[in-house]
Design an enzyme around this catalytic site. Structure first.
Site, short mmCIF file in Angstrom:
data_model
loop_
_atom_site.label_atom_id
_atom_site.label_comp_id
_atom_site.label_asym_id
_atom_site.label_seq_id
_atom_site.Cartn_x
_atom_site.Cartn_y
_atom_site.Cartn_z
N GLU A 43 -2.72 -8.70 1.94
CA GLU A 43 -2.07 -7.40 1.79
C GLU A 43 -1.55 -7.18 0.37
O GLU A 43 -1.66 -6.08 -0.17
CB GLU A 43 -0.93 -7.24 2.80
N TYR A 126 4.71 -0.06 3.82
CA TYR A 126 3.36 -0.30 4.32
C TYR A 126 3.11 -1.78 4.61
O TYR A 126 2.65 -2.15 5.70
CB TYR A 126 2.28 0.23 3.35
N ASP A 144 -1.16 3.76 5.52
CA ASP A 144 -1.70 3.56 4.18
C ASP A 144 -2.54 4.78 3.80
O ASP A 144 -2.63 5.74 4.55
CB ASP A 144 -2.55 2.28 4.14
#
Length: 297
Positions: A43, A126, A144
């Site tokens: 991520e 996020y 996102d």
DNA sequence: CAGACGTGGTT
DNA sequence: TAACCAAGTCT
């Protein structure tokens, strides 16, 4: 198989889940044995960097630092060096700082609750939701750029979402959040994948979209974006470009670098000095003596 | 909250 | 080619 459902949201969910089941990419951070740490690493790397460029860096990173404590035990400068040319190297520094926090405050295990994740360096709204959803199968709004675009088109009926995430978008995403954690987690990754593969920014493949018949934008005749020009990210000649050139020298040096090596990357001394100062202020570069620099120890 | 923050691929 | 885009975060 498509479930028989009664609400538009549930129909959307089952449609996207079915599509994902048949079309998902086989990405390493989605493997059954991918650890929460691996998900978190992915991520961080995927923040503004395309999947294709992340893949090799992700593999190398986890081979070197398979757990947060491994990275925490190394120098932050090593994280910056391993980051290579992924861009936005502050992410490397933040990932290192997150590994330190996880090691010192969470017993070396990536925390599984959203507030604790959000408190980590480099973890915003996020990423906290993404890690909680993907790694721990929890129920969160994962909003996102891909999901925002899918909502903008399929639900709102416009080509692009606003530049910044609005309260209305969060409201919509919350309304469409499946009730159970497992379905919510599946929906999150499915909606993202749809946005990444089909409902793309430039040229969406509406003909291949499972939501074709449910899409408000399609129904409206796919009207073009009307809002203000979406500002480009100019780069040539900016401080960012100079910072990038300076840091590239430091990354490849594996040790101390004299001022003159840095001076060679940019002709204009004022901007060059400003960029170097900025890197030092950000902790990406460490002055070791007058006119000598290195990546942070 | 608009702007800073890297890098490379695509149109 | 210049502009746009890519699983954002921080200030």
């Amino acid at each position: 198989m498509v479930a028989i459902t009664s609400t538009p949201a549930a129909l959307l969910h089952s449609t996207v889940l079915d599509w994902y089941g048949a079309n998902a990419r086989d990405l390493p951070w989605r493997a059954a044995d991918a650890s929460p740490w691996a998900v978190m690493v992915s991520e961080f790397m995927l923040q503004q960097t395309p999947v294709k460029r992340v893949l090799p860096a992700y593999a190398a990173w986890l081979e070197r630092w398979p757990a947060p404590a491994d990275l925490a035990a190394d120098a932050p400068g090593e994280a910056v060096r391993m980051w290579g040319r992924l861009g936005y190297p502050r992410r490397a520094l933040r990932l290192h700082a997150a590994a330190v926090a996880i090691t010192e405050q969470h017993g070396g295990e990536v925390p599984d609750d959203h507030p604790a994740l959000l408190a980590l360096p480099g973890v915003g709204e996020y990423t906290a939701a993404a890690v909680a959803s993907f790694a721990f199968r929890q129920r969160h709004v994962v909003l996102d750029t891909n999901v925002r675009r899918v909502f903008a088109r399929a639900v709102t009926g416009v080509e692009y979402p606003a530049q910044a995430t609005t309260a209305a978008e969060r409201r919509t995403a919350t309304e469409y959040l499946p009730a159970t954690a497992e379905t919510a987690a599946a929906w999150a990754v499915g909606a993202m994948e749809l946005g990444a593969l089909v409902c793309t920014a430039r040229s969406p493949e509406c003909g291949a979209c499972p939501l074709l018949r449910h899409c408000a934008w399609q129904r409206a005749g796919r009207p073009p974006y009307e809002g203000p020009a979406r500002r480009g990210q100019s780069y040539e000649g900016t401080d960012r470009q100079v910072r990038g050139k300076l840091l590239a020298v430091l990354r490849e040096a594996h040790g101390e670098v004299p001022q003159e090596r840095l001076d060679a990357v940019w002709h204009e001394p004022v901007q060059r000095a400003r960029a170097l100062d900025g890197l030092v202020a950000d902790g990406l570069v460490e002055p070791v003596a007058p006119g000598v620099y290195r990546l942070p120890r």
